[in-house]
Design a protein around this motif. Structure first.
Motif, short mmCIF file in Angstrom:
data_model
loop_
_atom_site.label_atom_id
_atom_site.label_comp_id
_atom_site.label_asym_id
_atom_site.label_seq_id
_atom_site.Cartn_x
_atom_site.Cartn_y
_atom_site.Cartn_z
N ASP A 1 0.83 -1.31 0.11
CA ASP A 1 0.24 0.00 0.13
C ASP A 1 0.76 1.30 0.09
N ILE B 1 -9.38 1.25 8.67
CA ILE B 1 -10.23 0.05 8.82
C ILE B 1 -10.71 -0.09 10.33
N ASP C 1 -3.24 -7.76 -1.53
CA ASP C 1 -4.24 -7.07 -2.56
C ASP C 1 -5.15 -7.62 -3.06
N THR D 1 -7.91 -8.90 -1.50
CA THR D 1 -9.12 -8.94 -0.94
C THR D 1 -8.95 -7.96 0.04
N ASP D 2 -10.16 -7.08 0.39
CA ASP D 2 -10.54 -6.04 1.46
C ASP D 2 -10.56 -6.74 2.87
N ARG E 1 -10.15 -8.55 6.35
CA ARG E 1 -9.09 -8.83 7.33
C ARG E 1 -9.45 -9.48 8.57
N SER F 1 -13.29 -5.10 7.30
CA SER F 1 -12.91 -4.75 5.95
C SER F 1 -12.22 -3.60 5.68
N LEU F 2 -11.31 -3.50 4.79
CA LEU F 2 -10.60 -2.21 4.38
C LEU F 2 -11.54 -1.12 3.86
N THR G 1 -7.09 2.60 1.72
CA THR G 1 -5.90 2.43 1.61
C THR G 1 -4.99 3.64 1.37
#
Length: 257
Positions: free
Chosen positions: A26, A73, A146, A148-149, A151, A252-253, A256
């Motif tokens: 990122d 996040i 990268d 997936t968002d 977490r 989820s992010l 970024t």
């Protein structure tokens, strides 16, 4: 983080060596220490996690429009340490990036009316306490991160046992990244060092393991339970550190850097 990861004794090798924390994630260089700010929050009366999600998305939009090189996040507890007698945070909002980006970001944020509106809204939803930390990235599988968002993070506060130097513990952590086979399912590992607002931190550092799903987390739990991982876990806890037990958070992010 799974016990296996907290100890990481065998697991952090092979693949980790291939994706060791060099390069960037990122836009953040992974070799120097980076920054992590998190807010430990309790919902205000009448507010819900849906309100939290809305505020996180508004903050993410403001990050973009104000021009902050920071990610954000919000995590909610999945497996926490709460029980009838002990509360945990209702949610934790984490911001991450380079340390200079935090300095520049706060300067921009304090001058922005949009940011001020976001902060007013966030104060209505929850009561939060800011903490700033240094991130020591140990392993980041950048393609997997990268992709997936999602977490799922497992964290655990630890302190060195008496007689264990920082150099000895660092050597133990580094050895996990050298020469074992791929037995792990996490896609990132960092060691977080408390810095500002952390006088009451429950340890010297905490492990921060990143998964892309609960299924991946449970695959590592299976390794600990039935795949031979217990021995390494016990060695880490017995000989190197004292820890307070892992907890798991889900999110989820939203933005970024």
């Amino acid at each position: 983080m799974t016990f296996k990861h907290t100890i990481l004794s065998l697991a952090l090798t092979g693949t980790l060596a291939a994706h060791a924390a060099d390069g960037e994630y990122d836009g953040i260089p992974l070799e120097p220490l980076a920054g992590m700010q998190y807010e430990i929050c309790q919902l205000n009366s009448g507010k819900t996690l849906e309100d939290v999600d809305r505020q996180t998305n508004l903050a993410a939009a403001a990050f973009e429009s104000v021009g902050l090189d920071l990610g954000i996040i919000t995590f909610t507890p999945l497996y926490d340490h709460a029980d009838i007698s002990n509360k945990t945070a209702d949610y934790i909002t984490m911001v991450y990036g380079t340390i200079p980006a935090f300095g520049e970001g706060w300067d921009k944020w304090e001058k922005s009316e949009e940011a001020a509106e976001v902060m007013r809204g966030r104060a209505e939803v929850g009561t939060c306490h800011f903490k700033f930390n240094h991130i020591d990235y140990r392993f980041m599988d950048v393609p997997a991160l990268d992709a997936t968002d999602r977490r799922v993070v497992q964290t655990e506060w630890c302190s060195r046992r008496p007689g264990i130097s920082k150099a000895e513990l660092d050597s133990q952590h580094r050895s996990w990244l050298e020469g074992a086979e791929n037995q792990t399912n996490f896609i990132g590992w960092a060691i977080i060092h408390p810095r500002l607002g952390q006088a009451n931190a429950p340890g010297e550092f905490f492990h921060f393991f990143i998964y892309d799903s609960i299924g991946s987390l449970m695959a590592d739990e299976e390794w600990i339970a039935n795949g031979g991982g217990t021995e390494g876990v016990e060695d880490y806890y017995t000989n190197f550190v004292e820890c307070n037990g892992p907890s798991v958070w889900s999110g989820s992010l939203a933005q970024t850097p």
